[in-house]
Design a protein around this motif. Structure first.
Motif, short mmCIF file in Angstrom:
data_model
loop_
_atom_site.label_atom_id
_atom_site.label_comp_id
_atom_site.label_asym_id
_atom_site.label_seq_id
_atom_site.Cartn_x
_atom_site.Cartn_y
_atom_site.Cartn_z
N ASP A 53 -0.50 -2.76 -3.74
CA ASP A 53 -1.33 -2.90 -2.54
C ASP A 53 -0.44 -3.13 -1.32
OD1 ASP A 53 -3.69 -3.46 -0.87
OD2 ASP A 53 -3.11 -5.57 -1.09
N ILE A 54 0.51 -4.05 -1.43
CA ILE A 54 1.42 -4.35 -0.32
C ILE A 54 2.30 -3.14 0.00
CG2 ILE A 54 3.34 -5.82 0.46
CD1 ILE A 54 0.60 -7.28 0.36
N ILE A 55 2.79 -2.47 -1.03
CA ILE A 55 3.63 -1.28 -0.83
C ILE A 55 2.87 -0.18 -0.10
CG2 ILE A 55 4.87 0.60 -1.99
CD1 ILE A 55 5.52 -1.51 -4.24
N GLU A 56 1.67 0.12 -0.57
CA GLU A 56 0.86 1.18 0.05
C GLU A 56 0.53 0.85 1.50
OE1 GLU A 56 -2.38 1.58 -2.72
OE2 GLU A 56 -1.21 2.89 -4.04
N ARG A 57 0.14 -0.38 1.75
CA ARG A 57 -0.22 -0.77 3.12
C ARG A 57 1.01 -0.80 4.02
NH1 ARG A 57 -3.08 -5.90 1.84
NH2 ARG A 57 -3.32 -6.14 4.07
N SER A 58 2.15 -1.23 3.50
CA SER A 58 3.39 -1.22 4.27
C SER A 58 3.80 0.20 4.63
CB SER A 58 4.53 -1.87 3.48
OG SER A 58 4.27 -3.21 3.22
N SER A 59 3.57 1.12 3.71
CA SER A 59 3.97 2.52 3.94
C SER A 59 3.18 3.15 5.09
CB SER A 59 3.80 3.35 2.67
OG SER A 59 2.43 3.62 2.40
N THR A 100 -2.31 -10.15 0.95
CA THR A 100 -2.84 -9.29 -0.09
C THR A 100 -4.36 -9.21 0.02
OG1 THR A 100 -2.74 -8.82 -2.46
CG2 THR A 100 -3.12 -11.09 -1.84
N ARG A 101 -4.91 -8.16 -0.47
CA ARG A 101 -6.37 -8.04 -0.49
C ARG A 101 -6.94 -9.12 -1.42
NH1 ARG A 101 -7.31 -3.64 2.36
NH2 ARG A 101 -6.01 -1.80 2.13
N THR A 102 -8.14 -9.54 -1.14
CA THR A 102 -8.74 -10.61 -1.94
C THR A 102 -8.85 -10.22 -3.41
OG1 THR A 102 -10.95 -9.87 -1.31
CG2 THR A 102 -9.99 -11.68 -0.03
N ASP A 103 -8.95 -8.94 -3.70
CA ASP A 103 -9.02 -8.47 -5.09
C ASP A 103 -7.80 -8.90 -5.90
OD1 ASP A 103 -11.27 -7.18 -4.19
OD2 ASP A 103 -10.47 -5.16 -4.40
N TYR A 104 -6.68 -9.14 -5.22
CA TYR A 104 -5.43 -9.42 -5.92
C TYR A 104 -4.85 -10.80 -5.60
CZ TYR A 104 -5.77 -4.37 -6.34
OH TYR A 104 -6.21 -3.10 -6.59
N ASN A 130 -6.80 -4.28 -15.57
CA ASN A 130 -7.15 -4.44 -14.17
C ASN A 130 -6.04 -5.08 -13.33
OD1 ASN A 130 -9.80 -3.37 -14.38
ND2 ASN A 130 -10.42 -5.27 -15.37
N PHE A 131 -4.88 -5.29 -13.93
CA PHE A 131 -3.78 -5.96 -13.24
C PHE A 131 -2.60 -5.05 -12.92
CE2 PHE A 131 -5.02 -9.84 -16.04
CZ PHE A 131 -6.16 -10.05 -15.29
N VAL A 132 -2.43 -3.99 -13.72
CA VAL A 132 -1.25 -3.12 -13.61
C VAL A 132 -1.65 -1.66 -13.82
CG1 VAL A 132 0.39 -4.90 -14.38
CG2 VAL A 132 -0.70 -3.41 -16.07
#
Length: 163
Positions: free
Chosen positions: A19-25, A119-123, A143-145
């Motif tokens: 999530d962090i990688i995708e949003r950073s990109s 991070t999104r609340t989902d994570y 649901n984690f990886v």
């Protein structure tokens, strides 16, 4: 071109990391996900395995590359002429630790800037340690990886967990 480094142990890479990688990109022209060696942790995966899992998990993101480094993060940044760090935050406790590290990095090299991404609340609950613990007791980590990471973990802990 604005290049950011997202460092971590990524043992294993979780959906929260992705999530962090995708949003950073979407914020930076290029994101270098750097697998760091942490002497205080006993990893499930060696550095090469973590790099391979990250490459597979991020292959769909054009402006992301994966690298590795043993030593001070600040040295990696200096060696590669990089100045921007990305750090993901889940909770207040993360902020305290990351703020302290950002302050130390600034003291070591004034040009370094740290960008914090919530991070999104989902994570928010998710960590590599939790994933490993759930897997070690045969719990479902679907649901984690990513599926590839799940399969690699199942090989390490022995056997297939119910999905």
């Amino acid at each position: 071109m604005k290049t950011a480094v997202y460092p971590g142990s990524f043992d294993p890479v979780t959906l929260g990391h992705l999530d962090i990688i995708e949003r950073s990109s979407k914020i930076f022209d290029k994101v270098i996900v750097t697998v760091m060696y942490n002497k205080s942790k006993k990893p499930m995966f060696d550095v090469d395995e973590r790099v391979a899992l990250l490459k597979t998990a991020t292959e769909h993101i054009e402006n992301v590359e994966v690298d590795q480094h043993e030593g001070l993060l600040i040295d990696y940044l200096k060696q590669n002429n990089l100045r921007i760090l990305v750090k993901g935050l889940r909770a207040i406790s993360d902020f305290e630790a990351e703020f302290q590290m950002a302050s130390v990095n600034q003291k070591l090299c004034r040009e370094i800037e740290t960008t914090f991404i919530m991070t999104r609340t989902d994570y928010m609950y998710l960590s590599s340690s939790i994933v490993k613990e759930v897997a070690s007791f045969g719990g479902d980590i679907t649901n984690f990886v990513t599926p590839e990471v799940r399969d690699a973990i199942e090989q390490k802990v022995g056997g297939s967990n119910e999905r």
